[in-house]
Each structure stands twice: as structure tokens, then as C-alpha cells.
Design an enzyme around this catalytic site. Structure first.
Site, PDB file in Angstrom:
ATOM      1  N   SER A 146      15.856  42.423  -0.370  1.00  0.00           N
ATOM      2  CA  SER A 146      14.466  42.627  -0.775  1.00  0.00           C
ATOM      3  C   SER A 146      13.950  43.948  -0.221  1.00  0.00           C
ATOM      4  O   SER A 146      14.402  44.401   0.845  1.00  0.00           O
ATOM      5  CB  SER A 146      13.586  41.493  -0.233  1.00  0.00           C
ATOM      6  N   TYR A 205      10.861  35.997   6.559  1.00  0.00           N
ATOM      7  CA  TYR A 205      11.527  36.390   5.305  1.00  0.00           C
ATOM      8  C   TYR A 205      11.954  37.857   5.370  1.00  0.00           C
ATOM      9  O   TYR A 205      13.112  38.192   5.066  1.00  0.00           O
ATOM     10  CB  TYR A 205      10.587  36.167   4.119  1.00  0.00           C
TER      11      TYR A 205
HETATM   12  N1  LIG Z   1      11.033  37.739  -7.377  1.00  0.00           N
HETATM   13  C1  LIG Z   1      10.841  38.745  -6.504  1.00  0.00           C
HETATM   14  O1  LIG Z   1       9.817  39.452  -6.530  1.00  0.00           O
HETATM   15  C2  LIG Z   1      11.907  39.053  -5.469  1.00  0.00           C
HETATM   16  C3  LIG Z   1      11.747  40.233  -4.722  1.00  0.00           C
HETATM   17  C4  LIG Z   1      12.697  40.549  -3.778  1.00  0.00           C
HETATM   18  C5  LIG Z   1      13.796  39.729  -3.585  1.00  0.00           C
HETATM   19  N2  LIG Z   1      13.934  38.601  -4.313  1.00  0.00           N
HETATM   20  C6  LIG Z   1      15.113  37.766  -4.053  1.00  0.00           C
HETATM   21  O2  LIG Z   1      15.770  37.473  -5.270  1.00  0.00           O
HETATM   22  C7  LIG Z   1      16.453  36.226  -5.147  1.00  0.00           C
HETATM   23  C8  LIG Z   1      16.144  35.375  -6.360  1.00  0.00           C
HETATM   24  O3  LIG Z   1      14.749  35.158  -6.417  1.00  0.00           O
HETATM   25  P1  LIG Z   1      13.960  34.855  -7.786  1.00  0.00           P
HETATM   26  O4  LIG Z   1      12.706  35.615  -7.738  1.00  0.00           O
HETATM   27  O5  LIG Z   1      14.866  35.008  -8.954  1.00  0.00           O
HETATM   28  O6  LIG Z   1      13.575  33.327  -7.522  1.00  0.00           O
HETATM   29  P2  LIG Z   1      13.663  31.980  -8.377  1.00  0.00           P
HETATM   30  O7  LIG Z   1      13.460  32.246  -9.837  1.00  0.00           O
HETATM   31  O8  LIG Z   1      12.764  31.040  -7.672  1.00  0.00           O
HETATM   32  O9  LIG Z   1      15.198  31.530  -8.176  1.00  0.00           O
HETATM   33  C9  LIG Z   1      15.672  31.165  -6.928  1.00  0.00           C
HETATM   34  C10 LIG Z   1      17.021  30.522  -7.146  1.00  0.00           C
HETATM   35  O10 LIG Z   1      17.628  30.257  -5.865  1.00  0.00           O
HETATM   36  C11 LIG Z   1      18.009  28.891  -5.829  1.00  0.00           C
HETATM   37  N3  LIG Z   1      18.045  28.441  -4.447  1.00  0.00           N
HETATM   38  C12 LIG Z   1      17.067  28.474  -3.515  1.00  0.00           C
HETATM   39  N4  LIG Z   1      17.490  27.961  -2.355  1.00  0.00           N
HETATM   40  C13 LIG Z   1      18.792  27.607  -2.559  1.00  0.00           C
HETATM   41  C14 LIG Z   1      19.771  27.018  -1.759  1.00  0.00           C
HETATM   42  N5  LIG Z   1      19.518  26.692  -0.487  1.00  0.00           N
HETATM   43  N6  LIG Z   1      20.997  26.782  -2.281  1.00  0.00           N
HETATM   44  C15 LIG Z   1      21.274  27.099  -3.565  1.00  0.00           C
HETATM   45  N7  LIG Z   1      20.370  27.668  -4.393  1.00  0.00           N
HETATM   46  C16 LIG Z   1      19.153  27.898  -3.890  1.00  0.00           C
HETATM   47  C17 LIG Z   1      16.984  28.190  -6.695  1.00  0.00           C
HETATM   48  O11 LIG Z   1      17.441  26.924  -7.082  1.00  0.00           O
HETATM   49  P3  LIG Z   1      16.601  25.568  -6.668  1.00  0.00           P
HETATM   50  O12 LIG Z   1      15.252  25.730  -7.272  1.00  0.00           O
HETATM   51  O13 LIG Z   1      17.384  24.465  -7.269  1.00  0.00           O
HETATM   52  O14 LIG Z   1      16.561  25.546  -5.171  1.00  0.00           O
HETATM   53  C18 LIG Z   1      16.929  29.177  -7.865  1.00  0.00           C
HETATM   54  O15 LIG Z   1      18.067  29.020  -8.692  1.00  0.00           O
HETATM   55  C19 LIG Z   1      16.034  35.637  -3.791  1.00  0.00           C
HETATM   56  O16 LIG Z   1      17.052  35.885  -2.836  1.00  0.00           O
HETATM   57  C20 LIG Z   1      14.792  36.428  -3.431  1.00  0.00           C
HETATM   58  O17 LIG Z   1      14.603  36.531  -2.026  1.00  0.00           O
HETATM   59  C21 LIG Z   1      13.011  38.226  -5.262  1.00  0.00           C
END
Ligand SMILES: NC(=O)c1ccc[n+]([C@@H]2O[C@H](COP(=O)([O-])OP(=O)(O)OC[C@H]3O[C@@H](n4cnc5c(N)ncnc54)[C@H](OP(=O)(O)O)[C@@H]3O)[C@@H](O)[C@H]2O)c1
Length: 239
Positions: A136, A149
Site C-alpha cells: 500500500s 495497517y
Molecule cells: N482498495 C484500496 O484502496 C487499497 C489500497 C492499498 C492497498 N490495498 C490492498 O489491496 C489488497 C486487496 O484489497 P481490495 O481493496 O481489493 O479489498 P477487497 O475487495 O475487500 O478484497 C479483499 C480480499 O481479501 C480476502 N481476504 C481478507 N482477509 C483474508 C484472509 N485472512 N485470508 C484469505 N483471504 C482474505 C477477502 O476475502 P474475504 O472477504 O472472504 O475475507 C477478499 O477476497 C489488500 O491487501 C489491501 O491492503 C487496497
């Protein structure tokens, strides 16, 4: 022989789009999530891959996930450590960031990728494969949804660099560090989105495909390792 990719946390958002892009490039993709099994199975069906439920924050389940991938496919070429978690806590509210919250976030965001890479090391070496960690902007700049985080993502950035040194030349290890991306995670972050849209050089928040594009570039770039590529439309230049 078909190359195999595992994308953790790929039932929605960034991980689902990375799964789609890998499949479009000919990879057989293993989709994973912790609790959203129906959504994960739907993504797997869409990309012609398989779905494996596992909470990667649980060491035994993380090791079992890699074992199942190898039992199913006999190899692993690409590991995308995308699963992540947070808790939104004002950075000034130190008392709210309890040790219990720290441990839960570090388990999923830092220790899980390390355990998965460790369990997959031999297979990745055999395939001359690569790892892409999804970190991130919060791990690069003093920002993000909470101090635990942000610190977890900084730790994963540094782990990426250290592992690139430790695992070369057989395995490349890189990271993407997204800024604000439009996913279910951020769907009610309207104030943050308005701020990014106002100040970022690209004048918008990102899409999952903006991140997936860079993940694919890192997967294909055979002379790139130990890099953390920020994908934030320039937000970090001005925030
Ligand atoms: N969106 C942003 O602005 C942003 C910015 C910077 C970084 N990120 C990073 O990008 C990544 C994906 O985020 P996203 O925004 O795409 O979020 P998202 O749409 O909420 O997806 C998160 C995914 O991770 C899974 N997950 C969470 N905890 C888990 C665990 N313990 N074991 C296995 N699967 C798990 C969730 O499945 P379940 O719901 O079944 O748990 C879901 O498939 C994360 O690492 C996040 O920190 C996101």
C-alpha cells in the site's frame, strides 16, 4: 505445460482483477478467500480456475493452501499475496490500536505472505517463478487507515526487498503499493476519494485494473526484482 498462479484474497476487488488478467494471459489461476466462498467460486468459474478457501492469517491453513495447490497442479509459477486486512483507526487515537488489533493485522498482512512464500519456495524455485506482494501507499508514506495497517504494509515492502535478495536468482519478488483504489474495501470512503480526486496529479482514484496492469508487468519483467512500484495516480507526490 500451463503455468499456475495463486492469488490470495481474489474473491473481489484487486485480487479478482489480477486473477482475470492472469487467466487472460494463459495462466491457470487458483482463487482464494477466507469467508466469501460463493464470490470466490464465481471468480474461479469466470476465469476457468479453481477455488480454495483458506484464512491465510492462520499458519496451518496457509501451509495447507500451498500444499493443496501443489497437489492439484504439481507446480506453482506465480504467487500474488493480495489478501489483506485493516481496521480504520484515527492515527491520534493510540489507545484504540490495541495489541490484539496489531497482531491480527500483522498475521494477515505480513506473516501470512512470509509463510506462503516459505511453503512455496521449492516449487517457485523449480518453476523459476515470482512473487508479487500487494502492499500500500500507506507503507511508503505516513498515511493509511490505521497505524498498524500502515506499519504492516511498510513491513511487507521491506520483506519484499529482503526476500528478493534471499531468493534470487531462482525467484523474483516484487510489490505493488496501491493508493486509493475503488473496491468494496473503499466503497464508503467518499471523503478520501474526493480528496484524492482534488489533489492527485491524475485527478481520480484508481481501478483494480490499474493495479492488475502493474502486477502483470512485474510478472512479465524477468530482470526486475526487489522493487516496490507505487500505483497511486501520483497521490503520494502531493499528500
Ligand atoms: N482498495 C484500496 O484502496 C487499497 C489500497 C492499498 C492497498 N490495498 C490492498 O489491496 C489488497 C486487496 O484489497 P481490495 O481493496 O481489493 O479489498 P477487497 O475487495 O475487500 O478484497 C479483499 C480480499 O481479501 C480476502 N481476504 C481478507 N482477509 C483474508 C484472509 N485472512 N485470508 C484469505 N483471504 C482474505 C477477502 O476475502 P474475504 O472477504 O472472504 O475475507 C477478499 O477476497 C489488500 O491487501 C489491501 O491492503 C487496497
Amino acid at each position: 505445460m500451463t503455468s499456475i498462479a495463486l492469488v490470495t484474497g481474489s474473491s473481489s476487488g484487486i485480487g479478482a482483477q489480477v486473477a482475470r488478467r492472469l487467466a487472460a494471459d494463459g495462466f491457470t489461476v487458483v482463487v482464494n478467500s477466507r469467508s466469501s466462498t460463493a464470490e470466490g467460486e464465481a471468480v474461479a468459474a469466470e476465469v476457468g480456475g479453481t477455488y480454495l478457501q483458506a484464512d491465510v492469517g492462520d499458519e496451518a491453513q496457509a501451509r495447507e493452501l500451498i500444499a493443496k495447490v501443489l497437489a492439484l497442479h504439481g507446480r506453482l509459477d506465480v504467487l500474488v499475496n493480495n489478501a489483506g486486512t485493516t481496521q480504520v483507526i484515527d492515527h491520534k487515537d493510540l489507545g484504540a490500536a490495541t495489541p490484539e488489533i496489531w497482531r491480527r493485522i500483522l498475521d494477515v498482512n505480513v506473516i501470512a505472505p512470509f509463510v506462503l512464500i516459505t511453503a512455496a519456495e521449492a516449487a517457485l524455485r523449480e518453476a523459476t517463478g515470482c512473487v508479487v506482494n500487494v502492499t500500500s501507499l500507506a507503507g511508503v508514506r505516513p498515511t493509511g487507515s490505521s497505524i498498524p495497517y500502515a506499519a504492516s504494509k511498510a513491513a511487507l515492502n521491506h520483506t519484499t526487498v529482503l526476500l528478493a535478495k534471499a531468493l534470487g536468482p531462482g525467484v523474483r519478488v516484487n510489490a505493488v503499493a496501491p493508493g486509493l483504489i475503488d473496491t468494496p474495501w473503499t466503497e464508503d470512503w467518499d471523503a478520501v476519494r474526493a480528496g484524492v480526486t482534488a489533489i492527485a496529479p491524475m485527478r481520480r482514484s484508481g481501478t483494480p485494473d490499474d493495479v492488475a496492469e502493474v502486477v502483470m508487468g512485474l510478472v512479465r519483467s524477468l530482470y526486475v526484482t526487489g522493487q516496490v512500484v507505487v500505483v497511486d495516480g501520483g497521490t503520494g507526490l502531493v499528500a
